[in-house]
Scaffold this active site. Structure first.
Site, short mmCIF file in Angstrom:
data_model
loop_
_atom_site.label_atom_id
_atom_site.label_comp_id
_atom_site.label_asym_id
_atom_site.label_seq_id
_atom_site.Cartn_x
_atom_site.Cartn_y
_atom_site.Cartn_z
N HIS A 51 3.80 -5.97 1.24
CA HIS A 51 4.44 -6.71 2.33
C HIS A 51 3.43 -7.52 3.14
O HIS A 51 3.83 -8.35 3.96
CB HIS A 51 5.19 -5.74 3.25
CG HIS A 51 6.45 -6.32 3.82
ND1 HIS A 51 6.68 -7.69 3.87
CD2 HIS A 51 7.55 -5.74 4.36
CE1 HIS A 51 7.85 -7.91 4.42
NE2 HIS A 51 8.40 -6.74 4.73
N ARG A 52 2.15 -7.30 2.96
CA ARG A 52 1.15 -8.16 3.60
C ARG A 52 1.15 -9.54 2.96
O ARG A 52 0.84 -10.55 3.61
CB ARG A 52 -0.25 -7.54 3.47
CG ARG A 52 -0.43 -6.20 4.16
CD ARG A 52 -1.78 -5.61 3.83
NE ARG A 52 -1.95 -5.41 2.40
CZ ARG A 52 -3.07 -4.95 1.83
NH1 ARG A 52 -4.12 -4.65 2.58
NH2 ARG A 52 -3.14 -4.80 0.51
#
Length: 486
Positions: free
Chosen positions: A457-458
């Site tokens: 999700h980064r």
């Protein structure tokens, strides 16, 4: 100076190499040679298992195997010598026959006058030849006195601290016989410093064995390689697995079995823990009708372009993912924590998770994005076959960008796969089942499957991840999109 390097030229050590990038250890699975065998440059001598794969190791020189340091089943640190080869040429014996000058060069090579003075004393038979063994007899050359007979009495005290004398008391039975065969100052030096040839001293140093604590069994009280191995035997005997079962069986009986965590399984565990607690995972799911893709698979099996290669639904799932990443290249990236940068990649090294007897490995197809469908099929077939044979190289498992894991072959609908460290996404392909499905306004039996996409999700936000997963499903629902979108 030439005699100084002779032993190193003859006895060549082969150290455990780093067959991957950054590996620290490897387990010796099998030796293909034994002590006394002749080996040649490039000959495979053993098979080792690293944290990534099983690899055969070739030796880089010719010679005769004089020593094998570790047995099968032993885990050895990278850089540790595992085998010693007698490469011929001037060895330790040659040094012993060359008189005092050879030993003097090894102890005090910087003082030529003292090195050459023992030459007149070389003729007197056996005891004088023993004096060239490194560590006694010729050590007197390291002072300011030129004549050997004057220098010798000064050597024992400074060369070996008196603290070593009590240690030498361990092999006491050999000292009287040893001293009786030497004369004058040689006797005093031998009492303080055990007799051993250069390669033996080197072996003792590497194994951390104090020569003064070793009982010599060689002629005239000389410490041999076998003596060093015997002294090192107690600690070396601990690693073999054979010693563990007895106490285990005594305490747990047959109700428990313990398996050492090592090799591929150890690396997998470490990688998964690192990934799970480093990259914030998000997993999304989609269930869809894959009937048309399954029909295309049957047609491709009869196509001449795919003769000799295996065609299955995994091939089209892989192609669909490659097309989706081409449409959304931002999802094909990596997080560089050190540089605090997101690295977008213009290539796709497609990883395929493969279950092997040694554990789960993930080799990848290099530059999969550039391959045609037949080329991708051939590469996929070769990758799977190599993995099953246990011959996957470490290079084949490095540099992956995204991965596919086919859990459907086990009848599993889906899962929440964990990312391989350094990759941006992993796609789980579930089982294909015949289910009632609304098709063209009517409920019909259709072939249905579920995909699960986990992503970092980064790098990939919810919208981007959703678009990638939706595109893969749309392509597999309508495989003609491989042409219109690809």
């Amino acid at each position: 100076m030439t005699t100084m390097t002779a032993p190193a030229q003859r006895f060549r050590e082969f150290r455990m190499p780093d067959v991957g990038e950054g590996l620290t250890e490897a387990e010796i699975l099998k030796w293909y040679v034994a002590v006394g065998d002749t080996v040649t440059d490039g000959q495979v001598i053993c098979e080792v298992e690293t944290a990534k794969a099983a690899v055969e190791l070739p030796i880089p020189y010719d010679g005769v195997v004089s020593e094998i340091r570790f047995g099968e089943g032993t885990t050895v640190d990278v850089g540790t010598p595992i085998i010693v080869v007698d490469a011929g040429g001037d060895g330790a014996a040659g040094s012993a026959d060359s008189g005092g000058s050879a030993g003097s060069a090894g102890v005090a090579a910087s003082e030529p006058p003292a090195v050459e003075t023992p030459a007149p004393e070389a003729p007197p038979a056996e005891p004088k030849r023993q004096a060239v063994l490194v560590g006694y007899g010729v050590a007197p050359s390291a002072t300011t006195r030129r004549p050997r007979k004057q220098a010798a009495p000064d050597v024992p005290a400074p060369a070996v601290p008196t603290a070593d004398v009590p240690t030498a008391a361990v092999p006491a039975p050999s000292v009287p016989a040893q001293a009786a065969e030497l004369n004058g100052h040689d006797r005093a030096a031998a009492v303080d410093r055990p007799l051993a040839k250069p390669p033996v001293r080197k072996l003792a140093k590497e194994l951390g064995i104090d020569l003064a604590t070793v009982v010599p069994t060689g002629p005239n009280g000389v410490v041999t390689r076998e003596d060093i191995r015997a002294a090192a035997a107690p600690p070396a005997a601990l690693p073999p697995v054979t010693a563990a079962p007895e106490p285990l069986a005594a305490t747990a009986g047959a109700r428990e079995t313990r398996i050492p965590i090592k090799g591929v399984r150890k690396a997998t565990a470490q990688a998964m823990v690192t990934s799970a607690f480093t990259a914030p995972h998000v997993t999304e799911f989609v269930t869809f009708d894959i009937t048309r893709t399954m029909k295309l698979v049957q047609e491709l099996k009869e196509d001449r372009a795919f003769t000799g290669v295996r065609v299955g639904p995994l091939l089209l799932v892989a192609k669909a993912l490659l097309v989706a990443l081409k449409r959304h290249p931002e999802a094909n990236a990596a997080w560089d924590e050190a540089a605090q940068e997101i690295v977008h990649k213009s290539y796709v090294n497609l990883g395929i998770a493969a279950a092997t007897p040694r554990g789960l490995i993930v080799p990848n197809i290099k530059d999969a994005h550039d391959k045609t469908l037949p080329e991708l099929a051939a590469a996929l077939g070769e990758l799977v076959a190599t993995a099953r044979d246990g011959k996957t190289s470490p290079a084949a498992m490095q540099g992956g960008t995204v991965t596919i894991t086919n859990v459907g072959v086990f009848g599993v609908d889906t899962g929440t796969p964990i990312l391989n460290p350094g990759e941006s996404a992993i796609l789980a392909f579930g089982a294909i089942k015949l289910q009632p499905w609304v098709h063209k306004g009517k409920v019909k039996p259709r072939q249905v499957t579920t995909l699960a996409l986990s992503f970092d999700h980064r790098l990939v936000d919810g919208e981007l991840g959703s678009r990638v997963l939706a595109d893969v499903a749309a392509i597999l629902e309508q495989p003609k999109r491989l042409l219109t979108w690809g």
